[in-house]
Design an enzyme around this catalytic site. Structure first.
Site, short mmCIF file in Angstrom:
data_model
loop_
_atom_site.label_atom_id
_atom_site.label_comp_id
_atom_site.label_asym_id
_atom_site.label_seq_id
_atom_site.Cartn_x
_atom_site.Cartn_y
_atom_site.Cartn_z
CB ALA A 1 9.70 0.81 3.57
CG ASP A 2 6.49 5.08 5.99
OD1 ASP A 2 6.08 5.80 5.06
OD2 ASP A 2 5.78 4.25 6.56
CB THR B 1 -0.91 -0.02 1.25
OG1 THR B 1 -1.80 -1.13 1.15
CG2 THR B 1 -1.73 1.26 1.38
N GLY B 2 0.40 2.32 -0.65
CA GLY B 2 1.15 3.57 -0.69
C GLY B 2 1.39 3.98 -2.13
CE LYS C 1 5.14 -1.99 4.78
NZ LYS C 1 4.79 -0.89 3.86
N GLY C 2 3.81 2.00 7.69
CA GLY C 2 2.54 2.41 8.29
C GLY C 2 2.22 3.86 8.05
CE LYS D 1 9.61 6.78 1.20
NZ LYS D 1 8.52 6.01 0.62
CG ASP E 1 4.18 -2.80 1.34
OD1 ASP E 1 3.86 -1.70 0.84
OD2 ASP E 1 3.65 -3.25 2.38
CD GLU F 1 1.58 -1.55 4.45
OE1 GLU F 1 1.43 -0.85 3.45
OE2 GLU F 1 2.13 -1.13 5.49
C1 5RP Z 1 1.62 2.19 4.09
C2 5RP Z 1 3.08 2.05 4.04
C3 5RP Z 1 3.76 2.58 2.82
O1 5RP Z 1 4.42 1.53 2.20
C4 5RP Z 1 4.75 3.64 3.21
O2 5RP Z 1 4.04 4.64 3.91
C5 5RP Z 1 5.45 4.24 1.98
O3 5RP Z 1 4.52 4.95 1.21
P1 5RP Z 1 4.93 5.71 -0.12
O4 5RP Z 1 5.30 4.67 -1.13
O5 5RP Z 1 3.67 6.46 -0.50
O6 5RP Z 1 6.07 6.64 0.20
O7 5RP Z 1 3.72 1.55 4.92
O8 5RP Z 1 1.09 1.77 5.32
#
Ligand code: 5RP
Length: 260
Positions: free
Chosen positions: A91-92, A33-34, A102-103, A129, A89, A111
């Site tokens: 990540a932050d 997600t994201g 994450k989150g 990141k 996926d 996730e």
């Molecule tokens: C969602 C997440 C996302 O993977 C994380 O926030 C990264 O998002 P983005 O790709 O928009 O930078 O953990 O819960």
């Protein structure tokens, strides 16, 4: 309407494009997600269409499920899919051991369940990141709404005894309302600045009554695909101990951010 690609968009697009090369016909896949994951879903759907791949997908949020189905991918519940071959996926934050925060998008619970039910997890990201020590990004913690203020107090108390450099806790909002996860829970964002012992913190947080899950992903990620604005992509595989660099070519007319 299509917006022009920013350097960050280009980096995310490059990582997303490269990550779908790891997908093989017949695979059962977890979809993250994201914004980076959304680009991956679009690239995956294009590859599946072009090459007639048969894929079974499990989404980590209603948002991703809606997008993937709209793009023509077959999405089933995790309980129907069973064990997955690969999850891709975003990540932050990630560090040198591929420990993650994450989150940021609020989907950490599904996730983490999906990643832990997969043979392999690949994280797609831009280079900004990467951190030496996790914690600059506020750590999301999913809590049930019942008694959330006492849950917050207990988290505050436990942070006093942990190796962190901040203790501020904010309940995430969506406009004037508290943000709600797909499960109807709240997210508390912990501004810790530096997490000295992520394993101890994760274990302690999950002991607090009311905490459903935290955003530390430890020992789950196998490889990271890091995109750069010029189309360079670095893939670091933790298990194989390899680092590969390639270049993903894309045209401005290729802007897959349209409608996302
Ligand atoms: C969602 C997440 C996302 O993977 C994380 O926030 C990264 O998002 P983005 O790709 O928009 O930078 O953990 O819960």
């Amino acid at each position: 309407m299509t917006r022009p690609l920013s350097p960050a968009d280009r980096a995310k697009t490059a990582a997303a494009r490269r990550s779908v090369d790891f997908v093989e016909d017949g695979m059962k896949l977890g979809l993250g997600t994201g914004s980076t994951a959304a680009l991956m879903v679009r690239a995956l759907a294009a590859r599946a269409r072009d090459e007639g791949l048969k894929l079974t997908c499990v989404a980590t949020s209603t948002r991703t499920a809606r997008q993937a189905e709209g793009e023509g991918l077959s999405v089933v519940p995790l309980d129907e899919a069973g064990w997955l071959d690969l999850t891709i996926d975003g990540a932050d934050e990630f560090d040198g051991d591929l420990s993650l925060i994450k989150g940021g998008g609020g989907a950490l619970l599904q996730e983490k369940i999906v990643a832990s039910a997969s043979d392999r997890m690949i994280v797609i990201t831009d280079a900004s990141k990467e951190v030496k020590t996790l914690g600059a990004f506020p750590l999301p913690v999913e809590v049930i709404p019942f008694g959330w203020t006492t849950t917050r107090m207990q988290i505050e108390e436990l942070l006093g005894g942990m190796d962190v450099m901040g203790t501020e806790i904010t309940r995430r909002m969506a406009g004037d309302e508290p943000f709600r996860t797909d499960e109807g829970n709240f997210i508390l964002d912990l501004a810790l600045n530096r997490i000295g012992d992520a394993r101890a913190l994760s274990a302690a947080l999950n002991q607090v009554p009311g905490v459903v899950e935290n955003g530390l992903f430890l020992g789950l990620c196998d490889a990271v695909v890091i995109g750069h604005a010029d189309g360079r992509v670095e893939t670091r595989d933790l298990n194989a101990g390899t680092v590969h660099e390639e270049r993903v070519l894309f045209e401005e007319s290729d802007n897959i951010f349209r409608d996302l």
